[in-house]
Design a protein around this motif. Sequence first.
Motif, PDB file in Angstrom:
ATOM      1  N   ARG A  29      34.479 -96.837 -45.665  1.00 39.76           N
ATOM      2  CA  ARG A  29      33.473 -97.050 -46.715  1.00 39.76           C
ATOM      3  C   ARG A  29      33.829 -96.240 -47.960  1.00 39.76           C
ATOM      4  NH1 ARG A  29      28.423 -95.114 -43.937  1.00 39.76           N
ATOM      5  NH2 ARG A  29      29.958 -93.862 -42.859  1.00 39.76           N
ATOM      6  N   THR A  30      33.507 -96.796 -49.114  1.00 37.84           N
ATOM      7  CA  THR A  30      33.821 -96.115 -50.377  1.00 37.84           C
ATOM      8  C   THR A  30      32.584 -95.740 -51.172  1.00 37.84           C
ATOM      9  OG1 THR A  30      34.060 -98.233 -51.524  1.00 37.84           O
ATOM     10  CG2 THR A  30      36.062 -97.247 -50.589  1.00 37.84           C
ATOM     11  N   GLU A  31      31.417 -96.162 -50.702  1.00 34.96           N
ATOM     12  CA  GLU A  31      30.160 -95.878 -51.401  1.00 34.96           C
ATOM     13  C   GLU A  31      29.123 -95.337 -50.429  1.00 34.96           C
ATOM     14  OE1 GLU A  31      29.384 -96.245 -54.704  1.00 34.96           O
ATOM     15  OE2 GLU A  31      31.463 -96.823 -55.097  1.00 34.96           O
ATOM     16  N   PRO A  32      28.435 -94.251 -50.788  1.00 35.68           N
ATOM     17  CA  PRO A  32      27.331 -93.781 -49.945  1.00 35.68           C
ATOM     18  C   PRO A  32      26.129 -94.721 -50.076  1.00 35.68           C
ATOM     19  CG  PRO A  32      27.547 -92.411 -51.905  1.00 35.68           C
ATOM     20  CD  PRO A  32      28.681 -93.396 -51.934  1.00 35.68           C
ATOM     21  N   THR A  33      25.258 -94.692 -49.086  1.00 35.57           N
ATOM     22  CA  THR A  33      24.052 -95.522 -49.138  1.00 35.57           C
ATOM     23  C   THR A  33      22.966 -94.894 -50.002  1.00 35.57           C
ATOM     24  OG1 THR A  33      23.173 -94.496 -47.128  1.00 35.57           O
ATOM     25  CG2 THR A  33      24.471 -96.526 -46.859  1.00 35.57           C
ATOM     26  N   ARG A  34      23.111 -93.633 -50.303  1.00 32.87           N
ATOM     27  CA  ARG A  34      22.141 -92.891 -51.134  1.00 32.87           C
ATOM     28  C   ARG A  34      22.848 -92.329 -52.354  1.00 32.87           C
ATOM     29  NH1 ARG A  34      16.921 -92.643 -48.587  1.00 32.87           N
ATOM     30  NH2 ARG A  34      17.342 -93.424 -46.496  1.00 32.87           N
ATOM     31  N   ARG A  35      22.151 -92.304 -53.472  1.00 29.63           N
ATOM     32  CA  ARG A  35      22.715 -91.706 -54.681  1.00 29.63           C
ATOM     33  C   ARG A  35      22.564 -90.193 -54.581  1.00 29.63           C
ATOM     34  NH1 ARG A  35      24.267 -91.476 -59.684  1.00 29.63           N
ATOM     35  NH2 ARG A  35      23.060 -90.684 -61.403  1.00 29.63           N
ATOM     36  N   MET A  36      23.679 -89.493 -54.757  1.00 29.73           N
ATOM     37  CA  MET A  36      23.685 -88.033 -54.735  1.00 29.73           C
ATOM     38  C   MET A  36      24.621 -87.527 -55.817  1.00 29.73           C
ATOM     39  SD  MET A  36      23.939 -86.864 -50.782  1.00 29.73           S
ATOM     40  CE  MET A  36      23.703 -88.198 -49.642  1.00 29.73           C
ATOM     41  N   GLU A  37      24.227 -86.443 -56.427  1.00 31.02           N
ATOM     42  CA  GLU A  37      25.076 -85.748 -57.395  1.00 31.02           C
ATOM     43  C   GLU A  37      25.758 -84.599 -56.680  1.00 31.02           C
ATOM     44  OE1 GLU A  37      25.314 -86.917 -60.452  1.00 31.02           O
ATOM     45  OE2 GLU A  37      23.770 -88.428 -60.093  1.00 31.02           O
ATOM     46  N   LEU A  38      26.771 -84.032 -57.290  1.00 32.80           N
ATOM     47  CA  LEU A  38      27.423 -82.861 -56.700  1.00 32.80           C
ATOM     48  C   LEU A  38      26.449 -81.704 -56.538  1.00 32.80           C
ATOM     49  CD1 LEU A  38      30.923 -82.783 -58.420  1.00 32.80           C
ATOM     50  CD2 LEU A  38      30.407 -83.245 -56.025  1.00 32.80           C
ATOM     51  N   LEU A  39      25.467 -81.643 -57.444  1.00 32.23           N
ATOM     52  CA  LEU A  39      24.505 -80.542 -57.398  1.00 32.23           C
ATOM     53  C   LEU A  39      23.225 -80.902 -56.652  1.00 32.23           C
ATOM     54  CD1 LEU A  39      24.929 -79.156 -61.018  1.00 32.23           C
ATOM     55  CD2 LEU A  39      26.000 -78.365 -58.911  1.00 32.23           C
ATOM     56  N   SER A  40      23.176 -82.092 -56.047  1.00 30.75           N
ATOM     57  CA  SER A  40      22.013 -82.442 -55.227  1.00 30.75           C
ATOM     58  C   SER A  40      21.901 -81.442 -54.086  1.00 30.75           C
ATOM     59  CB  SER A  40      22.164 -83.852 -54.655  1.00 30.75           C
ATOM     60  OG  SER A  40      22.106 -84.818 -55.668  1.00 30.75           O
ATOM     61  N   MET A  41      20.670 -81.114 -53.754  1.00 29.05           N
ATOM     62  CA  MET A  41      20.413 -80.157 -52.689  1.00 29.05           C
ATOM     63  C   MET A  41      20.200 -80.911 -51.383  1.00 29.05           C
ATOM     64  SD  MET A  41      20.644 -77.570 -54.582  1.00 29.05           S
ATOM     65  CE  MET A  41      20.182 -76.219 -53.554  1.00 29.05           C
ATOM     66  N   ALA A  81      34.574 -85.337 -52.531  1.00 23.62           N
ATOM     67  CA  ALA A  81      33.126 -85.406 -52.727  1.00 23.62           C
ATOM     68  C   ALA A  81      32.553 -86.742 -52.292  1.00 23.62           C
ATOM     69  CB  ALA A  81      32.773 -85.123 -54.181  1.00 23.62           C
ATOM     70  N   VAL A  82      33.228 -87.849 -52.591  1.00 25.39           N
ATOM     71  CA  VAL A  82      32.665 -89.157 -52.239  1.00 25.39           C
ATOM     72  C   VAL A  82      32.596 -89.336 -50.723  1.00 25.39           C
ATOM     73  CG1 VAL A  82      34.838 -90.471 -52.329  1.00 25.39           C
ATOM     74  CG2 VAL A  82      32.658 -91.615 -52.797  1.00 25.39           C
ATOM     75  N   VAL A  83      33.563 -88.828 -49.992  1.00 21.54           N
ATOM     76  CA  VAL A  83      33.528 -88.923 -48.535  1.00 21.54           C
ATOM     77  C   VAL A  83      32.385 -88.065 -47.994  1.00 21.54           C
ATOM     78  CG1 VAL A  83      34.812 -88.472 -46.399  1.00 21.54           C
ATOM     79  CG2 VAL A  83      35.991 -89.454 -48.380  1.00 21.54           C
ATOM     80  N   LEU A  88      26.877 -87.394 -45.755  1.00 21.65           N
ATOM     81  CA  LEU A  88      25.516 -86.888 -45.962  1.00 21.65           C
ATOM     82  C   LEU A  88      24.505 -88.033 -46.071  1.00 21.65           C
ATOM     83  CD1 LEU A  88      26.254 -83.944 -48.411  1.00 21.65           C
ATOM     84  CD2 LEU A  88      25.499 -83.776 -46.017  1.00 21.65           C
ATOM     85  N   SER A  89      24.898 -89.133 -46.709  1.00 18.39           N
ATOM     86  CA  SER A  89      23.956 -90.252 -46.812  1.00 18.39           C
ATOM     87  C   SER A  89      23.692 -90.854 -45.430  1.00 18.39           C
ATOM     88  CB  SER A  89      24.452 -91.314 -47.795  1.00 18.39           C
ATOM     89  OG  SER A  89      25.601 -91.970 -47.332  1.00 18.39           O
ATOM     90  N   LEU A  91      23.582 -89.073 -42.704  1.00 18.69           N
ATOM     91  CA  LEU A  91      22.651 -88.109 -42.101  1.00 18.69           C
ATOM     92  C   LEU A  91      21.243 -88.283 -42.652  1.00 18.69           C
ATOM     93  CD1 LEU A  91      24.961 -84.949 -42.022  1.00 18.69           C
ATOM     94  CD2 LEU A  91      24.322 -86.418 -40.087  1.00 18.69           C
ATOM     95  N   VAL A  92      21.122 -88.593 -43.942  1.00 19.88           N
ATOM     96  CA  VAL A  92      19.809 -88.869 -44.540  1.00 19.88           C
ATOM     97  C   VAL A  92      19.234 -90.143 -43.925  1.00 19.88           C
ATOM     98  CG1 VAL A  92      18.592 -89.502 -46.667  1.00 19.88           C
ATOM     99  CG2 VAL A  92      20.277 -87.651 -46.705  1.00 19.88           C
ATOM    100  N   ASP A  93      20.060 -91.182 -43.811  1.00 21.96           N
ATOM    101  CA  ASP A  93      19.594 -92.443 -43.220  1.00 21.96           C
ATOM    102  C   ASP A  93      19.107 -92.242 -41.786  1.00 21.96           C
ATOM    103  OD1 ASP A  93      20.261 -93.727 -45.575  1.00 21.96           O
ATOM    104  OD2 ASP A  93      22.143 -94.563 -44.807  1.00 21.96           O
ATOM    105  N   TRP A  94      19.726 -91.331 -41.054  1.00 25.99           N
ATOM    106  CA  TRP A  94      19.352 -91.055 -39.667  1.00 25.99           C
ATOM    107  C   TRP A  94      18.173 -90.088 -39.562  1.00 25.99           C
ATOM    108  CZ3 TRP A  94      25.148 -89.974 -38.441  1.00 25.99           C
ATOM    109  CH2 TRP A  94      25.845 -91.198 -38.452  1.00 25.99           C
ATOM    110  N   GLY A  95      17.698 -89.574 -40.720  1.00 22.97           N
ATOM    111  CA  GLY A  95      16.523 -88.708 -40.740  1.00 22.97           C
ATOM    112  C   GLY A  95      16.778 -87.256 -40.367  1.00 22.97           C
ATOM    113  N   VAL A  96      18.037 -86.842 -40.306  1.00 22.30           N
ATOM    114  CA  VAL A  96      18.321 -85.466 -39.896  1.00 22.30           C
ATOM    115  C   VAL A  96      18.619 -84.544 -41.076  1.00 22.30           C
ATOM    116  CG1 VAL A  96      19.047 -86.123 -37.576  1.00 22.30           C
ATOM    117  CG2 VAL A  96      20.749 -85.982 -39.388  1.00 22.30           C
ATOM    118  N   VAL A  97      18.729 -85.120 -42.274  1.00 23.46           N
ATOM    119  CA  VAL A  97      18.949 -84.342 -43.494  1.00 23.46           C
ATOM    120  C   VAL A  97      18.069 -84.917 -44.590  1.00 23.46           C
ATOM    121  CG1 VAL A  97      20.646 -83.832 -45.321  1.00 23.46           C
ATOM    122  CG2 VAL A  97      21.314 -83.625 -42.948  1.00 23.46           C
ATOM    123  N   ASP A  98      17.510 -84.040 -45.415  1.00 23.00           N
ATOM    124  CA  ASP A  98      16.779 -84.450 -46.611  1.00 23.00           C
ATOM    125  C   ASP A  98      17.603 -84.051 -47.821  1.00 23.00           C
ATOM    126  OD1 ASP A  98      14.469 -85.641 -45.619  1.00 23.00           O
ATOM    127  OD2 ASP A  98      13.405 -83.735 -45.452  1.00 23.00           O
TER     128      ASP A  98
END
Length: 125
Positions: A29-41, A81-83, A88-89, A91-98
């Motif tokens: 995959r080349t695109e995350p399912t969630r939009r995140m910036e480098l500085l996203s927490m 960073a994209v990988v 991380l996206s 993990l967010v989709d699976w509900g284990v990371v916000d």
Amino acid sequence: MSVAGADDEHWFDDDAGRLVRPYTVSSGRTEPTRRMELLSMVIATGRIPRGHLGPEHAQALGLCGNVTTVAEVAARLKLPAVVTKILLSDLVDWGVVDTRSPDPMADSANPVVLENILNALQRRL
């Protein structure tokens, strides 16, 4: 063959670098399912993931025990960073990371902010 320290997986070699290619880590995959910036927490939710996590997902989740940035997770995983965003996206989709957007004052185009991030990452690595 000189293998990296105990914190690194057996998939990293000091001389050769990462032995598993980034596209393999992201399943092509080349695109995350969630939009995140480098500085996203990002931070772990404390929920238990359903099913088995792959080694990179498990390592990324382990790095999210305390609030951290996408950039820091990428640096610690030694992945582009994209990988890292893809992992991380997932993990967010699976509900284990916000995740939450970076502070508006943390302009990633600001050279002072970028220098502060670089200095913090160098201190931690």
